[in-house]
Write a protein that holds these residues in place. Structure first.
Motif, PDB file in Angstrom:
ATOM      1  N   VAL A  34       0.859  -1.181   0.000  1.00 12.28           N
ATOM      2  CA  VAL A  34       0.000   0.000   0.000  1.00 12.28           C
ATOM      3  C   VAL A  34       0.896   1.232   0.000  1.00 12.28           C
ATOM      4  O   VAL A  34       1.649   1.462   0.961  1.00 12.28           O
ATOM      5  N   LEU A  35       0.836   2.023  -1.064  1.00 13.52           N
ATOM      6  CA  LEU A  35       1.615   3.253  -1.153  1.00 13.52           C
ATOM      7  C   LEU A  35       0.719   4.435  -0.825  1.00 13.52           C
ATOM      8  O   LEU A  35      -0.362   4.585  -1.411  1.00 13.52           O
ATOM      9  N   VAL A  36       1.144   5.268   0.111  1.00 16.27           N
ATOM     10  CA  VAL A  36       0.325   6.391   0.580  1.00 16.27           C
ATOM     11  C   VAL A  36       1.130   7.686   0.502  1.00 16.27           C
ATOM     12  O   VAL A  36       2.364   7.680   0.457  1.00 16.27           O
ATOM     13  N   ASP A  37       0.397   8.794   0.487  1.00 20.31           N
ATOM     14  CA  ASP A  37       1.043  10.111   0.549  1.00 20.31           C
ATOM     15  C   ASP A  37       1.460  10.439   1.971  1.00 20.31           C
ATOM     16  O   ASP A  37       2.462  11.129   2.201  1.00 20.31           O
ATOM     17  N   ASP A  38       0.660   9.962   2.924  1.00 18.98           N
ATOM     18  CA  ASP A  38       0.866  10.285   4.331  1.00 18.98           C
ATOM     19  C   ASP A  38       0.415   9.086   5.149  1.00 18.98           C
ATOM     20  O   ASP A  38      -0.638   8.483   4.865  1.00 18.98           O
ATOM     21  N   PHE A  39       1.188   8.741   6.169  1.00 17.83           N
ATOM     22  CA  PHE A  39       0.832   7.594   7.000  1.00 17.83           C
ATOM     23  C   PHE A  39      -0.460   7.819   7.788  1.00 17.83           C
ATOM     24  O   PHE A  39      -1.004   6.887   8.373  1.00 17.83           O
ATOM     25  N   ALA A  40      -0.959   9.055   7.798  1.00 19.75           N
ATOM     26  CA  ALA A  40      -2.233   9.324   8.467  1.00 19.75           C
ATOM     27  C   ALA A  40      -3.386   8.567   7.806  1.00 19.75           C
ATOM     28  O   ALA A  40      -4.422   8.321   8.432  1.00 19.75           O
ATOM     29  N   ILE A  41      -3.200   8.175   6.543  1.00 17.80           N
ATOM     30  CA  ILE A  41      -4.245   7.414   5.847  1.00 17.80           C
ATOM     31  C   ILE A  41      -4.480   6.065   6.521  1.00 17.80           C
ATOM     32  O   ILE A  41      -5.591   5.526   6.478  1.00 17.80           O
ATOM     33  N   LYS A  42      -3.451   5.531   7.185  1.00 19.79           N
ATOM     34  CA  LYS A  42      -3.627   4.254   7.878  1.00 19.79           C
ATOM     35  C   LYS A  42      -4.726   4.332   8.924  1.00 19.79           C
ATOM     36  O   LYS A  42      -5.483   3.373   9.118  1.00 19.79           O
ATOM     37  N   SER A  43      -4.826   5.472   9.604  1.00 19.56           N
ATOM     38  CA  SER A  43      -5.862   5.627  10.629  1.00 19.56           C
ATOM     39  C   SER A  43      -7.166   6.160  10.060  1.00 19.56           C
ATOM     40  O   SER A  43      -8.252   5.741  10.458  1.00 19.56           O
ATOM     41  N   SER A  44      -7.086   7.073   9.076  1.00 19.62           N
ATOM     42  CA  SER A  44      -8.307   7.654   8.514  1.00 19.62           C
ATOM     43  C   SER A  44      -9.065   6.666   7.626  1.00 19.62           C
ATOM     44  O   SER A  44     -10.260   6.837   7.378  1.00 19.62           O
ATOM     45  N   HIS A  45      -8.368   5.619   7.150  1.00 18.25           N
ATOM     46  CA  HIS A  45      -8.994   4.597   6.308  1.00 18.25           C
ATOM     47  C   HIS A  45      -8.860   3.209   6.950  1.00 18.25           C
ATOM     48  O   HIS A  45      -8.825   2.197   6.259  1.00 18.25           O
ATOM     49  N   SER A  46      -8.801   3.178   8.259  1.00 15.85           N
ATOM     50  CA  SER A  46      -8.510   1.931   8.971  1.00 15.85           C
ATOM     51  C   SER A  46      -9.593   0.880   8.803  1.00 15.85           C
ATOM     52  O   SER A  46      -9.314  -0.327   8.842  1.00 15.85           O
ATOM     53  N   LEU A  47     -10.844   1.287   8.636  1.00 19.12           N
ATOM     54  CA  LEU A  47     -11.913   0.304   8.472  1.00 19.12           C
ATOM     55  C   LEU A  47     -11.734  -0.517   7.199  1.00 19.12           C
ATOM     56  O   LEU A  47     -11.948  -1.730   7.194  1.00 19.12           O
ATOM     57  N   TYR A  48     -11.335   0.156   6.141  1.00 19.92           N
ATOM     58  CA  TYR A  48     -11.127  -0.558   4.879  1.00 19.92           C
ATOM     59  C   TYR A  48      -9.924  -1.490   4.989  1.00 19.92           C
ATOM     60  O   TYR A  48     -10.001  -2.660   4.595  1.00 19.92           O
ATOM     61  N   PHE A  49      -8.821  -0.980   5.550  1.00 17.84           N
ATOM     62  CA  PHE A  49      -7.644  -1.826   5.704  1.00 17.84           C
ATOM     63  C   PHE A  49      -7.920  -2.974   6.672  1.00 17.84           C
ATOM     64  O   PHE A  49      -7.423  -4.089   6.485  1.00 17.84           O
ATOM     65  N   GLY A  50      -8.734  -2.716   7.681  1.00 15.01           N
ATOM     66  CA  GLY A  50      -9.074  -3.766   8.635  1.00 15.01           C
ATOM     67  C   GLY A  50      -9.857  -4.892   7.991  1.00 15.01           C
ATOM     68  O   GLY A  50      -9.677  -6.069   8.348  1.00 15.01           O
ATOM     69  N   SER A  51     -10.724  -4.551   7.037  1.00 13.83           N
ATOM     70  CA  SER A  51     -11.484  -5.605   6.356  1.00 13.83           C
ATOM     71  C   SER A  51     -10.565  -6.504   5.528  1.00 13.83           C
ATOM     72  O   SER A  51     -10.839  -7.695   5.376  1.00 13.83           O
ATOM     73  N   LEU A  52      -9.475  -5.929   5.013  1.00 17.46           N
ATOM     74  CA  LEU A  52      -8.533  -6.735   4.242  1.00 17.46           C
ATOM     75  C   LEU A  52      -7.714  -7.650   5.145  1.00 17.46           C
ATOM     76  O   LEU A  52      -7.559  -8.843   4.862  1.00 17.46           O
ATOM     77  N   THR A  53      -7.197  -7.103   6.231  1.00 14.06           N
ATOM     78  CA  THR A  53      -6.381  -7.920   7.132  1.00 14.06           C
ATOM     79  C   THR A  53      -7.207  -9.018   7.788  1.00 14.06           C
ATOM     80  O   THR A  53      -6.710 -10.112   8.047  1.00 14.06           O
ATOM     81  N   SER A  54      -8.480  -8.746   8.048  1.00 17.63           N
ATOM     82  CA  SER A  54      -9.332  -9.764   8.664  1.00 17.63           C
ATOM     83  C   SER A  54      -9.592 -10.932   7.722  1.00 17.63           C
ATOM     84  O   SER A  54      -9.961 -12.013   8.163  1.00 17.63           O
ATOM     85  N   ARG A  55      -9.379 -10.708   6.434  1.00 17.78           N
ATOM     86  CA  ARG A  55      -9.590 -11.777   5.463  1.00 17.78           C
ATOM     87  C   ARG A  55      -8.270 -12.450   5.072  1.00 17.78           C
ATOM     88  O   ARG A  55      -8.234 -13.215   4.102  1.00 17.78           O
ATOM     89  N   GLY A  56      -7.210 -12.173   5.811  1.00 15.39           N
ATOM     90  CA  GLY A  56      -5.967 -12.898   5.615  1.00 15.39           C
ATOM     91  C   GLY A  56      -4.926 -12.202   4.775  1.00 15.39           C
ATOM     92  O   GLY A  56      -3.881 -12.783   4.475  1.00 15.39           O
ATOM     93  N   PHE A  57      -5.144 -10.926   4.399  1.00 13.39           N
ATOM     94  CA  PHE A  57      -4.154 -10.214   3.603  1.00 13.39           C
ATOM     95  C   PHE A  57      -3.100  -9.591   4.509  1.00 13.39           C
ATOM     96  O   PHE A  57      -3.403  -9.104   5.592  1.00 13.39           O
ATOM     97  N   GLN A  58      -1.879  -9.583   4.022  1.00 14.07           N
ATOM     98  CA  GLN A  58      -0.765  -8.974   4.747  1.00 14.07           C
ATOM     99  C   GLN A  58      -0.442  -7.642   4.072  1.00 14.07           C
ATOM    100  O   GLN A  58       0.071  -7.614   2.952  1.00 14.07           O
ATOM    101  N   LEU A  59      -0.757  -6.550   4.756  1.00 15.67           N
ATOM    102  CA  LEU A  59      -0.564  -5.214   4.198  1.00 15.67           C
ATOM    103  C   LEU A  59       0.762  -4.632   4.641  1.00 15.67           C
ATOM    104  O   LEU A  59       1.120  -4.689   5.823  1.00 15.67           O
TER     105      LEU A  59
END
Length: 436
Positions: A34-59
């Motif tokens: 995952v390439l981001v402009d700012d690491f703040a996206i990890k928290s502001s978009h955490s629900l979407y990333f959480g759905s991926l990790t919960s399904r077994g993806f390694q981000l």
């Protein structure tokens, strides 16, 4: 000894990187960059990333301009999917550029591109390579004065509530998305020369793309349903791409926000963003719509061994097993439109395969009365599913000299005429010789 220890350390560190690569037998166990402009996206978009990790993806999160990033090492790809949540990046760091991203997709890997009103030329170029064109006006956004979200009624109507989804359960799941999806960003159009791009979420007929902060001096270049808000691509190698002009639609704020479409009395407590993007991510990452074919066989009817050659007019049976990945296991794929061709320059036989509803497909047919080198071909392409291309070559010979029928029922009149002539000649000879 020190060098040996160094080599062992490097090899041990690289094994986990290469061992998680995409496997056709288990498409879910995947590593995503995952390439981001700012690491703040990890928290502001955490629900979407959480759905991926919960399904077994390694981000793995990295800044887009990190000088140490790369997609491959020693000729091996380190990741199976790439997510670009960096709309404003002017130049990628490390060894990543547009060409390397195209090669990444050409190698069968998946890609998600999210832009916004600050999209750089670099991100626009990536999108163009994938078959879509963002509005050329860098200040343009999608505006809809009819189908906007009520919460934004005092603004410029750039917060759109859209529910014009593609009608394909394999892409968006079988459960209907009841609430509209919130979108705020830039629109794009599909390249008419690219037949692989599909609109998943379209703008309404009243939408247009323009600068919301200035008056229109010329008609907008993008209007109505020609504007695509979210598009997908399935390449010929079955790599999948998701492109959207709104990074905000992945955010926690849009996921949790209630939505009411202008002119509608129905207010939804939660927007359809989370369901929409979760379901479409399952498709992009091959958790749904991923097919495989196994046990491709052919043999003469009544036999079980596969011959090396067929004879004209033989009765044969062709069979194949097709399965679909459900996200956790392979399930039988059931359909009534799988066909097999018996092909030599052109199809001599085109037969629809029957199924036992357990993934097994079969068909019986007669070999054409033409000898040569034929192929069993299955070319299966269905909206939203990975394509199947199966081919098996087999020669067909004519009858040998001792395999023809000795007496043909259709020739009995000719047999009768020949024997009647012989009998008549014999009788005529006797009468002629012994008559006075």
């Amino acid at each position: 000894m020190a060098k040996l220890l160094l080599y062992l350390t490097l090899a041990t560190s690289l094994i986990p990187l290469f061992s998680v690569a995409f496997s056709p037998e288990n498409p879910t166990d995947r590593r995503v960059l995952v390439l981001v402009d700012d690491f703040a996206i990890k928290s502001s978009h955490s629900l979407y990333f959480g759905s991926l990790t919960s399904r077994g993806f390694q981000l793995e999160f990295k800044l887009a301009d990190d000088p140490n990033i790369g997609l491959q090492r020693y000729g091996q790809y380190l990741y199976d999917a790439l997510v670009l949540f960096c709309p404003s990046v002017e130049r990628f760091g490390g060894s990543i550029d547009v060409a390397s991203i195209v090669d990444f997709v050409d190698s069968g890997h998946d890609l998600i591109v999210a832009a916004d009103s600050n999209a750089s030329d670099l991100i626009r170029e990536v999108a163009t390579e994938c078959g879509v064109d963002f509005d050329e006006d860098p200040a343009a956004m999608v505006i809809d004065h009819i189908n906007y979200a009520v919460s934004n009624f005092d603004g410029d109507h750039t917060l759109i509530a859209s529910d014009d989804f593609i009608k394909a359960d394999v892409i968006l799941g079988s459960k209907k998305i009841e609430a509209p999806v919130l979108f705020q960003g830039i629109g794009h159009s599909l390249n008419p020369a690219n037949s692989l791009v599909l609109k998943v979420l379209s703008a309404s007929s009243s939408a247009y793309s323009a600068n919301p902060k200035s008056k229109l001096s010329n008609p907008p270049s993008l209007t109505g349903s020609a504007i695509s808000l979210v598009s997908v691509v399935q390449a010929r190698n079955n790599a999948r791409i998701l492109i959207t002009g709104s990074l905000s639609m992945f955010s926690n704020r849009f996921f949790r926000s209630g939505v009411q479409k202008a002119g509608s009395s129905i207010k939804h407590e939660k927007s359809g963003n989370e369901q929409f993007l979760t379901e479409i991510s399952k498709w992009v990452f091959h958790e749904r719509g991923h097919l495989k074919a196994v046990n491709v066989r052919h043999h003469k009817v009544g036999e079980s061994d596969e011959p090396a050659i067929y004879r004209i007019n033989d009765d044969l049976e062709y069979s194949v097993e097709i399965y679909e990945w459900s996200g956790t296991s392979w399930e039988p794929y059931v359909s009534d439109d799988v066909q097999v061709q018996f092909y030599m320059m052109s199809p001599y036989v085109l037969k629809t395969l029957s199924t036992d509803q357990k993934g097994h497909y079969s068909a019986e047919f007669k070999v054409p009365d033409v000898y040569g080198v034929f192929q069993f071909k299955v070319e299966y392409q269905r909206l939203g599913y990975t394509s199947l291309s199966l081919s098996k070559q087999i020669p067909v010979r004519p009858y040998r000299h001792n395999e023809y029928e000795r007496f043909l029922p259709a020739a009995y009149p000719y047999y009768g005429s020949a024997f009647s002539m012989m009998a008549g000649f014999f009788i005529f000879t006797i009468v002629h010789l012994y008559s006075k």
